[in-house]
Design a protein around this motif. Structure first.
Motif, short mmCIF file in Angstrom:
data_model
loop_
_atom_site.label_atom_id
_atom_site.label_comp_id
_atom_site.label_asym_id
_atom_site.label_seq_id
_atom_site.Cartn_x
_atom_site.Cartn_y
_atom_site.Cartn_z
N SER A 171 0.86 -1.18 0.00
CA SER A 171 0.00 0.00 0.00
C SER A 171 0.90 1.24 0.00
CB SER A 171 -0.89 0.01 1.25
OG SER A 171 -0.09 0.19 2.41
N TYR A 172 0.30 2.40 -0.14
CA TYR A 172 1.08 3.63 -0.08
C TYR A 172 1.82 3.74 1.25
CZ TYR A 172 -1.64 5.30 -4.15
OH TYR A 172 -2.23 5.46 -5.39
N PHE A 205 -1.84 4.38 -11.33
CA PHE A 205 -2.38 4.59 -9.99
C PHE A 205 -3.90 4.55 -10.03
CE2 PHE A 205 1.78 6.79 -8.98
CZ PHE A 205 2.15 5.89 -7.98
N ALA A 209 -6.69 1.48 -8.66
CA ALA A 209 -7.77 1.81 -7.73
C ALA A 209 -9.14 1.54 -8.34
CB ALA A 209 -7.66 3.28 -7.33
N THR A 233 -8.81 9.50 -5.80
CA THR A 233 -7.58 8.70 -5.95
C THR A 233 -6.46 9.53 -6.55
OG1 THR A 233 -8.73 6.58 -6.20
CG2 THR A 233 -6.54 6.75 -7.18
N ASN A 236 -5.38 12.26 -3.91
CA ASN A 236 -4.72 11.65 -2.75
C ASN A 236 -3.35 11.07 -3.11
OD1 ASN A 236 -6.90 12.27 -1.11
ND2 ASN A 236 -7.87 10.26 -1.34
N THR A 237 -3.25 10.49 -4.30
CA THR A 237 -1.97 9.91 -4.74
C THR A 237 -0.92 11.00 -4.92
OG1 THR A 237 -3.08 8.07 -5.85
CG2 THR A 237 -0.81 8.55 -6.52
N TRP A 240 0.18 12.24 -1.61
CA TRP A 240 1.07 11.24 -0.97
C TRP A 240 2.51 11.43 -1.45
CZ3 TRP A 240 2.60 6.55 -3.93
CH2 TRP A 240 3.46 5.73 -3.21
N ILE A 241 2.67 11.57 -2.76
CA ILE A 241 4.02 11.78 -3.30
C ILE A 241 4.59 13.12 -2.84
CG2 ILE A 241 5.38 12.01 -5.42
CD1 ILE A 241 3.26 10.24 -6.81
N HIS A 300 -0.83 0.33 -4.07
CA HIS A 300 -2.25 0.67 -4.13
C HIS A 300 -2.63 1.55 -2.94
CE1 HIS A 300 -3.25 -2.15 -0.86
NE2 HIS A 300 -2.39 -2.97 -1.43
N GLU A 301 -3.75 2.21 -3.05
CA GLU A 301 -4.22 3.09 -1.99
C GLU A 301 -4.47 2.31 -0.69
OE1 GLU A 301 -6.91 6.74 -2.80
OE2 GLU A 301 -7.56 5.20 -4.22
#
Length: 445
Positions: A171-172, A205, A209, A233, A236-237, A240-241, A300-301
């Motif tokens: 996961s992330y 990504f 999802a 998605t 949020n992705t 996250w990065i 994945h998320e």
């Protein structure tokens, strides 16, 4: 003397029979010429040439001439510009994101025609790869050189630092945990993770999802009229990065070929612990260092089961401006390139995934997996994925423009711009582009 003459005569007769029985001895001038355009370079070009030569040797009806036509974008333009002339190919390789363009050009004969005529068992070919090149239940082209993105990590480095590797299906949060530990335990000398600014990764990504990037189910249910870069998605992705970059554990190597080269160099020299890259890079990475390299599925998320990623690469198309006999010869070549033996050798020599499920039983792949167990992970990821509209590619024209806009947004986000704002701007630009393109092609009527 008579006995000797008879023996000589019989020997000559047997030689003639053997010559005639060997397909390789049939003059090329007596065979139907099949021109095959491709874009393979390096080891892939060498292996493709070998496979084509083997095809020519093992039958006596067709003579395939494989011709290199430059990179994918150059080849697509040549294919479109030469159609209907003597210069056009009978069979050609076209990149994944040009699939809609090839379909709407009406320059090709769907391979489904030959599949139906032969009763060809299409189920032996990876369902995920097939889905990418199909439309309305019909196979348009045959997947050939296919890859999937995976997560690579330096297993030796993690062991040295006392870090538990990421799980097979990370996961992330799993990735962040390992990246932070690498950065911290190396006293900030080694970056933990890198995600190149590349539109293909952004698409994956979303696919993983189960989220479509274009409406009409990513174009599989009709011509898309809009894209969606601002799903939860997507936002949020990118956040996250961006957070990983702000914390210092993630590294930004930018976009383009230099970015990929620098990223790989950093990974091989222990200045980077993990990164995302094509499964086709596995041979380069494992032979480029004495360290043991680990491979995981695409991240994945959190809190969501992985839907599975799509493929990259190219497929084989048959031109419809050639005679029935030439098109049949093109199909025979396509079938040969997709046999278990051909695909097993293809993966072993190039790193591209073997798409024929029976290839796993071939000795060449068994030896590869025994010598390099990591090489089996991408195939496992491919085989575990159930194809659906979200992970079967985006069937939309102008995907090159789409990726350029996404990459611009990614660059801005990596540099600190608000993720939703950057993605919204890219989305607005692409939707204007889609509307203009649909109008120009009469798709808005």
């Amino acid at each position: 003397m008579k006995i000797k003459k008879i023996a000589v005569a019989l020997g000559a007769a047997f030689s003639i029979m053997a010559f005639a029985a060997n397909p390789a001895n049939v003059s090329a001038s007596k065979r139907t010429k099949i021109v095959f355009w491709h874009e393979m370079t390096g080891p892939a070009q060498v292996e493709l040439k070998r496979l084509v030569n083997e095809f020519n040797k093992h039958q006596d009806k067709y003579e395939v001439e494989a011709e290199f036509e430059g990179d994918y974008n150059e080849a697509v333009q040549k294919i479109l510009n030469t159609h209907g002339t003597d210069a056009s190919p009978a069979v050609f390789q076209a990149m994944d994101i040009s699939s809609a363009q090839m379909y709407y050009s009406k320059h090709t004969t769907p391979v489904q025609k030959f599949i139906d005529e032969d009763g060809y068992d299409i189920s032996q070919i990876s369902s995920v790869a097939r889905a990418f090149y199909s439309k309305d239940g019909k196979q348009l082209s045959m997947p050939f050189n296919s890859s999937q993105p995976v997560l690579y990590y330096n297993k030796t480095l993690l062991k040295k630092l006392g870090i538990t590797p990421p799980p097979l299906d990370p996961s992330y949060s799993d990735v962040t945990r390992v990246a932070n530990e690498i950065y911290k335990k190396s006293n900030h000398k080694i970056k933990g993770m890198s995600i190149e600014i590349y539109g293909w990764f952004f698409e994956q990504f979303l696919a993983n999802a189960g989220v479509c990037m274009a409406n009409k189910a990513d174009g599989h249910n009709g011509v898309p009229t809009a894209v969606d870069f601002t799903s939860s998605t997507a936002v949020n992705t990118m956040k996250w990065i961006q957070n990983g970059l702000k914390q210092g554990s993630f590294m930004n190597y930018g976009a383009g070929s230099n970015a990929g080269t620098n990223e790989t160099a950093a990974f091989l020299s222990r200045r980077l612990g993990m990164f995302l890259q094509s499964s086709g890079s596995i041979t380069q990475l494992t032979t480029g260092t004495k360290d043991e390299i680990g491979v995981c599925y695409y991240p994945h998320e959190d809190g969501k089961k992985a839907n599975g990623v799509s493929i990259g690469g190219a497929s084989l198309w048959i031109s419809n401006d050639k005679s029935k006999d030439v098109q049949r010869g093109a199909w025979e070549l396509v079938k040969y390139l997709l046999t278990p033996e051909s695909q097993a050798s293809w993966q072993a020599q190039t790193g591209y995934l073997a798409l024929n499920r029976q290839s796993a039983d071939q000795d060449v792949l068994k030896k590869l997996y025994k010598k390099m167990p990591q090489a089996k992970i991408p195939s496992q990821q491919l085989n575990r994925t159930m194809p659906n509209k979200a992970n079967s590619g985006i069937f939309m024209q102008n995907l090159v423009q789409n990726r350029l806009l996404i990459q611009t947004a990614m660059e801005q986000i990596y540099d600190g711009k608000d993720a939703r704002t950057a993605l919204t701007e890219a989305q607005t630009s692409m939707n204007k582009y889609v509307a203009s393109n649909n109008k120009a092609n009469g798709f808005d009527k």
